[in-house]
Design a protein around this motif. Structure first.
Motif, short mmCIF file in Angstrom:
data_model
loop_
_atom_site.label_atom_id
_atom_site.label_comp_id
_atom_site.label_asym_id
_atom_site.label_seq_id
_atom_site.Cartn_x
_atom_site.Cartn_y
_atom_site.Cartn_z
N SER A 1 10.72 -9.45 3.02
CA SER A 1 10.83 -10.63 3.89
C SER A 1 10.73 -10.23 5.35
CB SER A 1 12.15 -11.34 3.61
OG SER A 1 12.28 -12.48 4.46
N ASP B 1 17.44 -6.68 -4.40
CA ASP B 1 17.70 -7.51 -3.23
C ASP B 1 17.30 -6.78 -1.95
OD1 ASP B 1 20.11 -8.43 -1.09
OD2 ASP B 1 19.09 -10.03 -2.17
N THR C 1 9.73 -15.16 -1.08
CA THR C 1 10.69 -14.07 -1.11
C THR C 1 12.12 -14.57 -0.95
OG1 THR C 1 9.02 -12.60 -0.15
CG2 THR C 1 11.30 -11.88 -0.03
N GLU D 1 13.17 -16.00 -4.21
CA GLU D 1 13.53 -14.96 -5.17
C GLU D 1 14.91 -14.39 -4.90
OE1 GLU D 1 9.19 -13.19 -4.90
OE2 GLU D 1 10.36 -12.14 -6.41
N ARG D 2 15.27 -14.21 -3.63
CA ARG D 2 16.59 -13.69 -3.32
C ARG D 2 17.68 -14.68 -3.71
NH1 ARG D 2 17.41 -11.19 2.46
NH2 ARG D 2 19.18 -10.32 1.29
N LYS D 3 17.42 -15.97 -3.51
CA LYS D 3 18.40 -16.98 -3.92
C LYS D 3 18.56 -16.97 -5.44
CE LYS D 3 19.42 -21.92 -3.40
NZ LYS D 3 18.91 -23.21 -2.88
N LEU E 1 13.54 -6.97 -1.69
CA LEU E 1 13.10 -8.31 -1.28
C LEU E 1 13.41 -8.55 0.20
CD1 LEU E 1 14.15 -10.40 -4.41
CD2 LEU E 1 11.85 -9.67 -3.78
N ALA E 2 14.59 -8.05 0.66
CA ALA E 2 14.94 -8.22 2.07
C ALA E 2 13.94 -7.48 2.95
CB ALA E 2 16.36 -7.71 2.32
N ASP F 1 20.71 -14.16 -6.50
CA ASP F 1 22.14 -14.45 -6.35
C ASP F 1 22.65 -15.29 -7.52
OD1 ASP F 1 21.87 -14.83 -2.74
OD2 ASP F 1 22.18 -13.05 -4.00
#
Length: 823
Positions: free
Chosen positions: A296, A289, A62, A65-67, A292-293, A70
């Motif tokens: 996580s 995002d 996760t 994926e967030r990186k 995903l946050a 970005d």
């Protein structure tokens, strides 16, 4: 040969457990428990390690994926700048600063190399350098700038693969829209205008091909937005606006092919669509995002929960092993001390263990041996000729004691049975036994407890405004506690309902009152409805109970919509939902408890909702409410076929009859409801008694003689009269024995009327009696509170009046359903 099989089985058993027995015989108790604890620890570690490792991988995935998200956000920003730059090269708009674009291209290429995408970074830088030295013709500039944009699009797709955005099972469509569909749509929107602006047959054909790309991207974008449906309709609305703009742009593009003057309109639409697509892309990126946050955070919490569970399990196992070890050592010490005292000559020594394990057998055998040893010593000391006489005397004494105890047990069982029978009669007496059967509607109900006392209850009563309240409820548990909680719950709900509150407020306030005084922590599910017979309107609320079932005039049985709010007595300050419905002519409403659907036959099969619906649909359309209640009880009884009931069975049916004009029915509303009139009443009893409590026995006999055909009414009347007259003597008259009290018992076709007259000072037992505190012990409760509460529960109407010369108490209880609507 007969003993060979057990012997061989014992040998096989010994060989199978031989290694563990050998190990156990060479270890002390602490080492045995330590060995078991280590094995349990190893098993827990082995079982939990894969789960924790998978959670760690999911958290890392996760974060990756967030990186990547970005990265794509920065690259889509560069994509928008390059599209505006391409339009500026063709003279369509103001160009972004080349220095800023150069820095952005270099930064994205550097990040791509850091992610292992050297080929894509080289392709981007090469296309950018080529675009800087492109020729002067619009076609060449268009091709060079498009090559840079294509390199960025390819880099966005490569980044999605590097950061595994294309393998997310929950957000695959949304991430595909971010990394592929929306960037291509943004590029295509700008490219279509730019291609048409520079003119030429090939360019025009290329621009028209963009329409295919835009059309094919719409389903994929809708699928991506659908995965984010939890964000509300904002994203869907933005997508719809974008697709509408794309349609306008395609129309403008078609017009510009034959009318170059339309390029100005196309340019405006294209710029607006590009801006709208970029805004949608940013909103989708923010929503993804956020998703995903949350994922996580959820995974990290789950890691903590698993860790705490493992730690708690280890602590509990260690605590359990320690307790077992201490208990075992204590039992062994007790065995050792007892045997040492016995061997030292204390023949009366006995061993008592506080455990229930196998060591109790050792202690029991020791005690048996010690007792037998002492008895043998006594036998040796006594003369043989007295032994038989003494034994016979002990047998006779023991037989007499057992006979006395058996007699006491029989008397106690008889008292319990009598008290349960009285409680059952009282419980049935507080429930309505007669119901309305009007020309336009009828109602009926029944309650059959699974044991001597039940926790189910129902009620049907007239409200001040001409409507009727009906209630079916189920108290948790069985027996005396549930029956008492049932009586309290019914009284609380009835008092609130008679205040005219809507069903949702009645349940909310009843819930608060029951939560305040619920020492046994019981709860009750309930469905309370208010029915208006004038138009069939119905408003109801539900507290964790079965939803009402209605049989339509056309035949099908339907479950009415129901909020299924929390049960009464669980949590205070809860809100309940009120729902409106209507009962048309020839339609019937059924309220019931789970004693109907959860009645089991001898094979363990439940009666169930489908069978109940089928029965309800098959009932005759001309059957009255009483017939339907009787038929339902008979259907359930036939299904269980003599099996013991698993729960109380309660049902209430309301039917609106067909062929009756509602204009002929009495109007609703408090102003249209006449008072209770007993014009045809007959006096059954006029009894005078001195103001002494001992005179109540004669009054009870007179009431029973006045109502020989209705012992249930006589019982109810005597309970109420005893309570009210006792209150009058003790509290109204102060115990003075020289006053006279008059009691009248009258009966009409519809009502039983009880009138109590006295010459005491002004005294209202219903207003002055304290509210019973059910948490107090019986001896600590204020006198009269619980009794007056019982009178108000058993009677339909109870009022007290004073004219200065004495007091008058009037009690009314309905006898027939035809006039209960006047109550």
């Amino acid at each position: 040969m007969a003993g060979a099989a057990p012997s061989s089985w014992h040998q096989a058993y010994a060989r199978f457990f031989g290694p563990t027995v050998w190990i156990s015989g060479r270890l002390s108790f602490p080492r045995k428990y330590l060995l078991i604890g280590l094995l349990v620890l190893a098993a827990l570690g082995t079982l939990s390690a894969p789960l924790l490792d998978q959670l760690r991988k999911d958290v890392h995935s996760t974060a990756t994926e967030r990186k990547g998200l970005d990265r794509i956000a920065a690259q889509t920003q560069l994509l928008g700048d390059l599209i505006r730059w391409r339009s500026a090269l063709l003279g369509g708009s103001a160009a972004p600063a080349l220095s800023a674009l150069d820095r952005s291209v270099s930064a994205q290429a550097k990040m791509a190399r850091g992610d292992g995408l050297s080929a894509g970074a080289d392709r981007l830088e090469q296309a950018w350098r080529t675009a800087g030295g492109a020729g002067d013709t619009p076609q060449v500039r268009f091709a060079a700038s498009t090559a840079v944009i294509n390199a960025v699009l390819a880099l966005i797709r490569d980044e999605a693969r590097v950061y595994r955005l294309n393998v997310d099972p929950e957000l695959d469509a949304a991430l595909d829209m971010l990394s592929d569909r929306l960037p291509v749509v943004i590029d295509t929107l700008g490219k279509q205008h730019d291609a048409l602006a520079i003119g030429g047959t090939d360019i025009a054909s290329y621009a028209l091909g963009a329409q295919v790309v835009l059309t094919e991207s719409a389903p994929a974008m809708r699928a991506g937005i659908a995965q984010l449906s939890g964000s509300g309709g904002s994203l869907s609305g933005r997508l719809d606006r974008l697709l509408a703009g794309i349609a306008r742009q395609q129309d403008a593009a078609d017009r510009s092919l034959g009318m170059p003057s339309a390029l100005g309109e196309l340019a405006q639409i294209a710029r607006a669509n590009v801006a709208s697509a970029q805004e949608l892309l940013q909103r989708v990126q923010a929503e993804v995002d956020t998703r995903l946050a949350r994922r996580s955070a959820r995974l990290q919490r789950f890691q903590w929960v698993i860790g705490l569970l493992i730690a708690g399990a280890l602590g509990a196992i260690g605590y359990l092993f320690a307790g077992i070890y201490i208990s075992t050592l204590r039992s062994l010490k007790s065995l050792s001390d007892g045997t040492e005292r016995f061997c030292a000559g204390q023949f009366d020594a006995r061993i008592t263990l506080e455990t229930h394990d196998e060591l109790v057998l050792v202690a029991r055998n020791f005690n048996t041996m010690a007792t037998e040893f002492g008895r043998l010593l006594g036998v040796i000391k006594r003369q043989n000729e007295t032994r038989e006489a003494e034994l016979e005397s002990q047998v006779r004494l023991r037989t007499a004691e057992l006979a006395d105890r058996n007699s006491e047990l029989r008397r106690a069982a008889q008292r319990v049975a009598e008290e349960l029978d009285l409680a059952r009669n009282m419980q049935q007496a507080i429930l309505p036994q007669t119901f309305p059967d009007e020309p336009s509607w009828s109602v009926s109900a029944a309650m059959h407890p699974a044991r001597e006392l039940g926790g189910d209850f129902y009620d049907f009563f007239a409200l001040p405004d001409g409507r009727y309240g009906m209630l079916v409820a189920d108290v948790s548990g069985k027996g005396v506690g549930a029956a008492f909680f049932m009586a309290v719950s019914r009284t609380v709900i009835l008092d609130l309902a008679l205040c005219g509150l809507p069903p949702e407020q009645v349940l909310a306030r009843a819930n608060d009152l029951l939560c305040e005084r619920n020492p046994m922590e019981l709860f009750a599910t309930a469905c309370y409805a208010v029915f208006d017979p004038a138009d069939g309107s119905l408003r109801y609320a539900n507290a964790g109970h079965h939803a009402p079932l209605v049989r339509r005039a056309a035949g099908p049985a339907e479950v009415l919509p129901c909020a299924r709010d929390i049960a009464l007595g669980v949590l205070p300050a809860m809100d309940y939902s009120g729902i409106d419905a209507r009962l048309e002519t020839s339609e019937c409403l059924l309220l019931y408890t789970d004693g109907v659907t959860e009645a089991f036959d001898r094979n363990g099969v439940a009666y169930g909702d489908p069978r109940l619906h089928a029965w309800f649909e098959a009932t005759p359309r001309d059957a009255g409410a009483a017939d339907l209640v009787e038929a339902l009880v008979a259907s359930v009884a036939a299904f269980v076929d003599g099996e013991e009931a698993s729960d109380d069975l309660t049902c209430l049916v309301v039917c609106r009859k067909s062929g009756v004009c509602m204009e002929d029915t009495p109007p609703s509303g408090a102003e249209a409801r006449p008072p209770v009139i007993l014009g045809d009443k007959v006096e059954l009893l006029h009894h005078r008694l001195p103001s002494r409590v001992e005179e109540l026995a004669g009054l009870a006999e007179a009431v029973e003689a006045a109502l020989p055909d209705r012992p249930d009414l006589a019982f109810t009347a005597n309970v109420c009269l005893e309570e009210l007259i006792t209150n009058t003597i003790v509290h109204g008259l102060g115990g003075a024995p020289d006053h006279e009290i008059e009691v009248f018992v009258n009966r009409s076709e519809a009502w039983l009327e009880i009138i109590v007259k006295d010459d005491a000072p002004k005294f209202d037992p219903f207003a002055e009696a304290p509210t019973p505190d059910l948490d107090l012990k019986l001896d600590d409760r204020p006198i009269g509170g619980l009794g007056v509460h019982l009178v108000k529960t058993m009677m339909d109407i109870a009022h007290a009046y004073s004219d200065g010369n004495g007091n008058l108490i009037i009690l009314l209880k309905t006898l027939q359903a035809s006039t209960s609507s006047q109550a």
